[in-house]
Design an enzyme around this catalytic site. Structure first.
Site, short mmCIF file in Angstrom:
data_model
loop_
_atom_site.label_atom_id
_atom_site.label_comp_id
_atom_site.label_asym_id
_atom_site.label_seq_id
_atom_site.Cartn_x
_atom_site.Cartn_y
_atom_site.Cartn_z
N ASP A 91 47.24 39.54 80.16
CA ASP A 91 47.94 40.10 79.21
C ASP A 91 48.11 39.77 77.77
O ASP A 91 48.42 38.81 77.19
CB ASP A 91 49.49 40.01 79.61
CG ASP A 91 50.53 40.80 79.04
OD1 ASP A 91 51.00 41.95 79.62
OD2 ASP A 91 51.15 40.46 77.99
N TYR B 258 50.22 40.47 69.04
CA TYR B 258 49.78 39.06 69.19
C TYR B 258 48.72 38.65 68.28
O TYR B 258 48.63 37.58 67.78
CB TYR B 258 49.43 38.85 70.68
CG TYR B 258 50.41 38.91 71.70
CD1 TYR B 258 51.57 39.22 71.23
CD2 TYR B 258 50.03 39.07 72.97
CE1 TYR B 258 52.74 39.62 72.38
CE2 TYR B 258 51.09 39.25 73.95
CZ TYR B 258 52.32 39.55 73.68
OH TYR B 258 52.96 39.73 74.59
N LYS C 221 49.82 46.45 74.59
CA LYS C 221 50.94 47.10 74.25
C LYS C 221 50.96 47.76 72.96
O LYS C 221 50.26 47.02 71.90
CB LYS C 221 52.24 46.17 74.45
CG LYS C 221 52.22 45.54 75.77
CD LYS C 221 53.14 44.15 75.73
CE LYS C 221 52.94 43.16 76.59
NZ LYS C 221 51.77 42.19 76.37
N HIS D 226 55.99 48.45 73.87
CA HIS D 226 56.39 47.03 73.82
C HIS D 226 57.95 46.71 73.59
O HIS D 226 58.35 46.04 74.52
CB HIS D 226 55.63 46.27 72.71
CG HIS D 226 55.51 44.90 72.76
ND1 HIS D 226 54.50 44.12 72.04
CD2 HIS D 226 56.12 43.97 73.28
CE1 HIS D 226 54.49 42.79 72.38
NE2 HIS D 226 55.51 42.71 73.17
#
Length: 346
Positions: free
Chosen positions: A120, A125, A150, A183
């Site tokens: 994930d 990120y 996301k 998200h």
């Protein structure tokens, strides 16, 4: 009289009753009313017998073994079935705040080597490229690894979401994602963002679509604009934030709850969890992961340490009792380590 004696009597009664039926109605069927009575009586006897047998089973320490439903997954690569038929491993690796480059590549490589098949990540990120490189280098067929990403808040909106999806694929070096999520529910944007996900799904560019950090009212808003139901709602969930109401709602809609921050940012040294860990020769973190699994929650614990990644997967050789699951539920304080989806500013 012992249970075994009653069992013997019951079995003989069933045998006599069946024999009498075959003798009395030789050459033809018994009356429908008779068949129903016999079937109902025999069924109730069977239920009592098997229930009694279950109660007589003992654990090694001599206590009665609690009746438990089968956990949603039985091993690390076992999968749940999403509402569109796609299979998703119930335990995965999260890579939030795992640094791009060698750290994320090593982390994903270790996980895949252990047997994880669910990774994930997210655009925000900043490590999609490293995730993709590790997946490519693993030699594992792409279709055997479930990958989620996301769309970030700043990219939300219809057209910008479509572009963001393509950008994620490019960074990951993939042709498709298994799951793409919104998200956060950005005000005045998340409905249009969902419409973009519907378009991606309709064009078969992604295998499944869902949401993250959505309250019930957010989900109701997107359900009003299409017939496709999100497959998951990835939210903060742990013993201090059990999410009982949300989970009950999601179940009625056929949506899986997926937990981020499942280990409370490492704050698992609570007396109950420590005690259960000692009982089962497990760490408090393993107890919490097992609790998630037995409560039918998809779980994605994060770690950058090889030994912890291995440890987090070691949760399939013990089971918590219903009383223990309830006790962990009782730790709920509706406490969030992250932001409330109705009150965030990023």
């Amino acid at each position: 009289m012992s249970s075994k004696s009653w069992a013997s009597i019951g079995e003989k009664a069933c045998s006599v009753f069946s024999g009498w039926r075959s003798t009395k109605y030789t050459g033809g069927k018994a009356p429908l009313g008779f068949e129903r009575t016999h079937g109902r009586w025999h069924g109730r006897w069977h239920d009592w017998r098997t229930s009694d047998s279950a109660d007589e089973k003992r654990t090694k320490n001599g206590r009665k073994k609690d009746k438990e439903k089968v956990a949603m997954i039985q091993n690390l690569q076992d999968a749940v079935v999403l509402n569109n038929g796609v299979k998703m491993p119930g335990l995965g690796l999260g890579v939030f705040r795992v640094e791009e480059g060698s750290q994320v590549k090593d982390t994903v490589r270790w996980a895949l080597d252990v047997g994880y098949r669910h990774i994930d990540t997210a655009a925000v990120y900043g490590n999609e490229a490293g995730v993709g490189e590790a997946v490519a280098a693993s030699g594992i067929p792409r279709e055997h690894i479930f990958i989620t990403s996301k769309v970030w808040n700043g990219d939300q909106g219809y057209d910008s979401t479509l572009k963001a999806y393509d950008a994620s694929l490019e960074r990951l070096g993939l042709d498709y994602l298994d799951l793409y999520l919104i998200h956060w529910p950005v005000k005045d944007k998340y409905v249009d963002t969902w419409k973009a996900l519907l378009s991606l799904y309709g064009d078969k560019k992604v295998r499944a679509i869902g949401v993250s950090n959505f309250h019930i009212h957010h989900i109701e808003d997107i359900l009003a604009v299409g017939s496709v139901v999100p497959v998951v709602d990835q939210v903060e969930c742990h013993p201090r934030l059990v999410q009982k109401e949300l989970k009950s709602y999601l179940k009625t809609r056929g949506i899986w709850l997926e937990a981020w921050s499942p280990l409370m940012k490492g704050n698992v040294d609570m007396p109950l969890l420590v005690a259960l860990g000692k009982k089962y020769a497990k760490t408090p973190a393993q107890v919490v992961i097992r609790w998630h699994i037995q409560r039918d929650v998809i779980v994605i614990p994060k770690s950058v340490h090889k030994e912890r990644i291995v440890e987090n997967a070691g949760v399939f050789d013990f089971s918590l009792t219903e009383e223990e699951l309830d006790a962990i539920d009782g730790l709920n304080e509706n406490h969030r380590y992250g932001s409330d989806p109705d009150n965030f500013n990023f």
